[in-house]
Design a protein around this motif. Sequence first.
Motif, PDB file in Angstrom:
ATOM      1  N   ILE A 127       0.848  -1.210   0.000  1.00 55.82           N
ATOM      2  CA  ILE A 127       0.000   0.000   0.000  1.00 55.82           C
ATOM      3  C   ILE A 127       0.878   1.253   0.000  1.00 55.82           C
ATOM      4  O   ILE A 127       0.658   2.203  -0.760  1.00 55.82           O
ATOM      5  CB  ILE A 127      -0.953  -0.024   1.212  1.00 55.82           C
ATOM      6  CG1 ILE A 127      -2.033  -1.102   1.001  1.00 55.82           C
ATOM      7  CG2 ILE A 127      -1.586   1.352   1.463  1.00 55.82           C
ATOM      8  CD1 ILE A 127      -2.853  -1.424   2.245  1.00 55.82           C
ATOM      9  N   LEU A 128       1.904   1.242   0.861  1.00 56.70           N
ATOM     10  CA  LEU A 128       2.823   2.385   0.937  1.00 56.70           C
ATOM     11  C   LEU A 128       3.481   2.635  -0.428  1.00 56.70           C
ATOM     12  O   LEU A 128       3.547   3.769  -0.913  1.00 56.70           O
ATOM     13  CB  LEU A 128       3.890   2.123   2.006  1.00 56.70           C
ATOM     14  CG  LEU A 128       5.055   3.119   2.055  1.00 56.70           C
ATOM     15  CD1 LEU A 128       4.567   4.532   2.379  1.00 56.70           C
ATOM     16  CD2 LEU A 128       6.094   2.671   3.089  1.00 56.70           C
ATOM     17  N   LYS A 129       3.966   1.554  -1.049  1.00 56.05           N
ATOM     18  CA  LYS A 129       4.665   1.701  -2.329  1.00 56.05           C
ATOM     19  C   LYS A 129       3.723   2.223  -3.413  1.00 56.05           C
ATOM     20  O   LYS A 129       4.099   3.097  -4.203  1.00 56.05           O
ATOM     21  CB  LYS A 129       5.288   0.369  -2.745  1.00 56.05           C
ATOM     22  CG  LYS A 129       6.078   0.460  -4.052  1.00 56.05           C
ATOM     23  CD  LYS A 129       7.021  -0.688  -4.248  1.00 56.05           C
ATOM     24  CE  LYS A 129       7.535  -0.750  -5.675  1.00 56.05           C
ATOM     25  NZ  LYS A 129       8.027   0.545  -6.207  1.00 56.05           N
ATOM     26  N   VAL A 130       2.500   1.704  -3.438  1.00 59.68           N
ATOM     27  CA  VAL A 130       1.557   2.143  -4.469  1.00 59.68           C
ATOM     28  C   VAL A 130       1.215   3.632  -4.293  1.00 59.68           C
ATOM     29  O   VAL A 130       1.233   4.400  -5.251  1.00 59.68           O
ATOM     30  CB  VAL A 130       0.272   1.293  -4.447  1.00 59.68           C
ATOM     31  CG1 VAL A 130      -0.796   1.893  -5.362  1.00 59.68           C
ATOM     32  CG2 VAL A 130       0.584  -0.148  -4.850  1.00 59.68           C
ATOM     33  N   SER A 186      -1.638  -0.238  10.997  1.00 56.56           N
ATOM     34  CA  SER A 186      -2.678   0.764  11.256  1.00 56.56           C
ATOM     35  C   SER A 186      -2.479   2.014  10.420  1.00 56.56           C
ATOM     36  O   SER A 186      -3.449   2.646   9.987  1.00 56.56           O
ATOM     37  CB  SER A 186      -2.661   1.149  12.740  1.00 56.56           C
ATOM     38  OG  SER A 186      -3.169   0.101  13.537  1.00 56.56           O
ATOM     39  N   THR A 187      -1.216   2.376  10.175  1.00 59.15           N
ATOM     40  CA  THR A 187      -0.968   3.593   9.392  1.00 59.15           C
ATOM     41  C   THR A 187      -1.226   3.330   7.912  1.00 59.15           C
ATOM     42  O   THR A 187      -1.623   4.243   7.178  1.00 59.15           O
ATOM     43  CB  THR A 187       0.444   4.136   9.676  1.00 59.15           C
ATOM     44  OG1 THR A 187       0.665   4.137  11.096  1.00 59.15           O
ATOM     45  CG2 THR A 187       0.595   5.567   9.180  1.00 59.15           C
ATOM     46  N   ALA A 188      -1.031   2.086   7.457  1.00 57.77           N
ATOM     47  CA  ALA A 188      -1.457   1.723   6.089  1.00 57.77           C
ATOM     48  C   ALA A 188      -2.970   1.924   5.971  1.00 57.77           C
ATOM     49  O   ALA A 188      -3.470   2.482   4.982  1.00 57.77           O
ATOM     50  CB  ALA A 188      -1.077   0.278   5.776  1.00 57.77           C
ATOM     51  N   ALA A 189      -3.693   1.492   7.009  1.00 54.04           N
ATOM     52  CA  ALA A 189      -5.155   1.705   7.021  1.00 54.04           C
ATOM     53  C   ALA A 189      -5.475   3.194   7.041  1.00 54.04           C
ATOM     54  O   ALA A 189      -6.423   3.649   6.386  1.00 54.04           O
ATOM     55  CB  ALA A 189      -5.767   1.007   8.234  1.00 54.04           C
ATOM     56  N   ALA A 190      -4.667   3.960   7.771  1.00 53.07           N
ATOM     57  CA  ALA A 190      -4.886   5.415   7.836  1.00 53.07           C
ATOM     58  C   ALA A 190      -4.662   6.052   6.463  1.00 53.07           C
ATOM     59  O   ALA A 190      -5.361   7.003   6.088  1.00 53.07           O
ATOM     60  CB  ALA A 190      -3.954   6.040   8.868  1.00 53.07           C
ATOM     61  N   MET A 191      -3.701   5.515   5.707  1.00 54.89           N
ATOM     62  CA  MET A 191      -3.472   6.032   4.346  1.00 54.89           C
ATOM     63  C   MET A 191      -4.695   5.773   3.467  1.00 54.89           C
ATOM     64  O   MET A 191      -5.111   6.639   2.689  1.00 54.89           O
ATOM     65  CB  MET A 191      -2.238   5.378   3.715  1.00 54.89           C
ATOM     66  CG  MET A 191      -0.934   5.797   4.382  1.00 54.89           C
ATOM     67  SD  MET A 191       0.531   5.192   3.473  1.00 54.89           S
ATOM     68  CE  MET A 191       0.870   6.618   2.419  1.00 54.89           C
ATOM     69  N   ILE A 192      -5.259   4.565   3.584  1.00 57.17           N
ATOM     70  CA  ILE A 192      -6.473   4.244   2.825  1.00 57.17           C
ATOM     71  C   ILE A 192      -7.609   5.188   3.246  1.00 57.17           C
ATOM     72  O   ILE A 192      -8.279   5.804   2.402  1.00 57.17           O
ATOM     73  CB  ILE A 192      -6.896   2.773   3.079  1.00 57.17           C
ATOM     74  CG1 ILE A 192      -5.809   1.778   2.637  1.00 57.17           C
ATOM     75  CG2 ILE A 192      -8.263   2.484   2.436  1.00 57.17           C
ATOM     76  CD1 ILE A 192      -5.713   1.528   1.160  1.00 57.17           C
ATOM     77  N   GLU A 234       4.914  10.693   7.491  1.00 58.24           N
ATOM     78  CA  GLU A 234       5.233  11.960   6.824  1.00 58.24           C
ATOM     79  C   GLU A 234       4.232  12.265   5.713  1.00 58.24           C
ATOM     80  O   GLU A 234       3.809  13.407   5.525  1.00 58.24           O
ATOM     81  CB  GLU A 234       6.654  11.909   6.238  1.00 58.24           C
ATOM     82  CG  GLU A 234       7.736  12.009   7.316  1.00 58.24           C
ATOM     83  CD  GLU A 234       9.136  11.669   6.807  1.00 58.24           C
ATOM     84  OE1 GLU A 234      10.073  11.732   7.620  1.00 58.24           O
ATOM     85  OE2 GLU A 234       9.287  11.320   5.615  1.00 58.24           O
ATOM     86  N   THR A 235       3.852  11.221   4.978  1.00 53.03           N
ATOM     87  CA  THR A 235       2.886  11.410   3.892  1.00 53.03           C
ATOM     88  C   THR A 235       1.560  11.934   4.430  1.00 53.03           C
ATOM     89  O   THR A 235       0.914  12.780   3.828  1.00 53.03           O
ATOM     90  CB  THR A 235       2.684  10.078   3.141  1.00 53.03           C
ATOM     91  OG1 THR A 235       3.954   9.612   2.694  1.00 53.03           O
ATOM     92  CG2 THR A 235       1.763  10.229   1.953  1.00 53.03           C
ATOM     93  N   LEU A 236       1.174  11.411   5.603  1.00 57.45           N
ATOM     94  CA  LEU A 236      -0.081  11.845   6.225  1.00 57.45           C
ATOM     95  C   LEU A 236       0.104  13.133   7.037  1.00 57.45           C
ATOM     96  O   LEU A 236      -0.862  13.667   7.583  1.00 57.45           O
ATOM     97  CB  LEU A 236      -0.610  10.734   7.148  1.00 57.45           C
ATOM     98  CG  LEU A 236      -1.168   9.499   6.448  1.00 57.45           C
ATOM     99  CD1 LEU A 236      -1.258   8.329   7.417  1.00 57.45           C
ATOM    100  CD2 LEU A 236      -2.541   9.806   5.860  1.00 57.45           C
ATOM    101  N   GLU A 237       1.352  13.604   7.147  1.00 55.01           N
ATOM    102  CA  GLU A 237       1.683  14.756   8.005  1.00 55.01           C
ATOM    103  C   GLU A 237       1.254  14.518   9.449  1.00 55.01           C
ATOM    104  O   GLU A 237       0.718  15.401  10.112  1.00 55.01           O
ATOM    105  CB  GLU A 237       1.091  16.047   7.448  1.00 55.01           C
ATOM    106  CG  GLU A 237       1.684  16.396   6.077  1.00 55.01           C
ATOM    107  CD  GLU A 237       1.130  17.692   5.489  1.00 55.01           C
ATOM    108  OE1 GLU A 237       0.858  18.619   6.263  1.00 55.01           O
ATOM    109  OE2 GLU A 237       0.978  17.731   4.255  1.00 55.01           O
ATOM    110  N   LEU A 238       1.494  13.310   9.926  1.00 57.96           N
ATOM    111  CA  LEU A 238       1.225  12.980  11.334  1.00 57.96           C
ATOM    112  C   LEU A 238       2.555  12.934  12.078  1.00 57.96           C
ATOM    113  O   LEU A 238       3.578  12.531  11.524  1.00 57.96           O
ATOM    114  CB  LEU A 238       0.525  11.625  11.439  1.00 57.96           C
ATOM    115  CG  LEU A 238      -0.876  11.531  10.834  1.00 57.96           C
ATOM    116  CD1 LEU A 238      -1.390  10.086  10.943  1.00 57.96           C
ATOM    117  CD2 LEU A 238      -1.846  12.486  11.535  1.00 57.96           C
TER     118      LEU A 238
END
Lengths: 338, 338
Positions: free
Chosen positions: A173-176, A254-260, A288-292
Amino acid sequence: LNKEAIKMAQQHLDMLTKPQGSLGVLEDIVKQLAGITGNPMPKLEKKVVIIMAGDHGVVEEGISAFPQEVTPQMVLNFLAGGAAINVLSRHAGAEIVCCDIGIAVDVEHHDLIVRKVRRSTNNMTKGPAMSRSEAIKAIEVGIEVAEEQIAKGASILATGDMGIGNTTPSSAILKVFTGCPIEKAVGRGTGLNDNGLARKAMVINRAIEINNPDPEDPIDVLSKVGGLEIAGLAGVILGGAAHKIPVVIDGFISTAAAMIAGKIEPKAINYMIASHVSEEPGHKLMLETLELYPMLHMKMRLGEGTGAALALHIIDAATHVQSEMATFESAGVATAKQ
Amino acid sequence: LNKEAIKMAQQHLDMLTKPQGSLGVLEDIVKQLAGITGNPMPKLEKKVVIIMAGDHGVVEEGISAFPQEVTPQMVLNFLAGGAAINVLSRHAGAEIVCCDIGIAVDVEHHDLIVRKVRRSTNNMTKGPAMSRSEAIKAIEVGIEVAEEQIAKGASILATGDMGIGNTTPSSAILKVFTGCPIEKAVGRGTGLNDNGLARKAMVINRAIEINNPDPEDPIDVLSKVGGLEIAGLAGVILGGAAHKIPVVIDGFISTAAAMIAGKIEPKAINYMIASHVSEEPGHKLMLETLELYPMLHMKMRLGEGTGAALALHIIDAATHVQSEMATFESAGVATAKQ
């Protein structure tokens, strides 16, 4: 977020006997909670950790140090109170609920919430992990479980995961979403050696190549290279946000889920509170991507919600600061010079 | 440290239902506590935050955003229970004691420990902050206060400071011990603007130039460019270590004291547990010099022991993990594959 409540929270924080802003993240948390709840003096009455458990067909490819049977075994351990998340939740004054959203076998326990969307995902190196409708159903399960806990009085939720193999879809998920090189996205999970790590990277690349998920379509990503517990946790976050309930985000899964969740509804990010940065190398990039901002640097790599449970105490501490500290006026303390 | 107890603690940790090492810093803390106490299942029965309060003659040079009268005012606030450290200690289940080791004025309160070595230090830009014998006496006060709390049952100590102007001597100590450029050592303290920051850097350079402290002689450094509360906290750390009691180190001022303590007796470093890394830019360098790892990144810059108090909960959590988690055998969970 409620801007008026944030402003009032800030005004009160600045009256307390401390240099303005000197409590850093504790003050940020107070303001975020004020914005979420509309209360400038926020309180956390009831804390609930929601653990979503599911299995992953991709374990066939030998990407985990532990066998798949550990998923139901650990779920029973959660329900018996013996896992790390039990200890840390008790210590934080939080309750735990555990939901079977896709364990490969059936688990029976009177405290287990059974909402199995399917038994395990498919092996994502051979096609999609699940169908689009299954991914949507799993998100809906997460929303429903969150809503049930909110109806029972939860004032803050924390996410937890269980699923042998689930760092593999999380890395995918992160890579995509970010297009980062595979080395930045993949880690040792529960304890792979160098060969295992190399195999895992190959497996993730193959899954992405075969499925070609569309990074602009989070449901597409989730169904092709995701997981059922990841979908469920995305639902928990969306359900919390929809009901103006803050959600503490645990580690890599959980952060992968947060990205979704953040791709489905960017406003949901305002309701997320990051807890820790884990040993999975890709976790920092996700945050960082989510700015969390992760307040805890514990070198942990366990999941289950363990980092989120530790953060619950700190979030609680922030609310106590706001409600219990003396003001400059009440304590007769001089303020800063001009 | 007791190597046998560390080995036994490690063996038990590896039997618990989690991948080996996956709880990271929590496991490190368990092992350190085991080594300190000799108990592979360490317990923290009683937690005490010791706050040392003293004043600084160098405030004449305009290096603080707050006036000196705030030192006694905040001490009364601690004793009345209204400060941030009170809130966070209560939340962590810790007691607070406060010692006047060198406040410029007399403070009267039945709960205040009065061990004034002298009223404030001298202005260190004009000569030594205090005499060598005063510095030694202040360290001895710290040792005594720690011993009193240990005699009353404290199983872990945490350091806290109060003293308007005390980031200035702390920066001076850092610069003398590491030889770092002044920009790396100096920060805004409780809230200096750019002019104030530039003045503070000049003041520190002048104090070091005039006094020429010997970096190989920590008492010399302490007496010439240190502070009474910093000396007292160095004593608290040495007293704790001598009695095999762990000491949680708070922020910039406490870590300056830890540097002094570590120079006096390097073995004392084994008894230190770092808590947070603060907003003072020099704090990270201090921690790196001591090879201490801060688990909390809270962007705090308050002192008082507030970061240490937050860490007490996490240290407590670590001991609960060790004593309460199920083992692979007891929970019937499969272990990692070969």
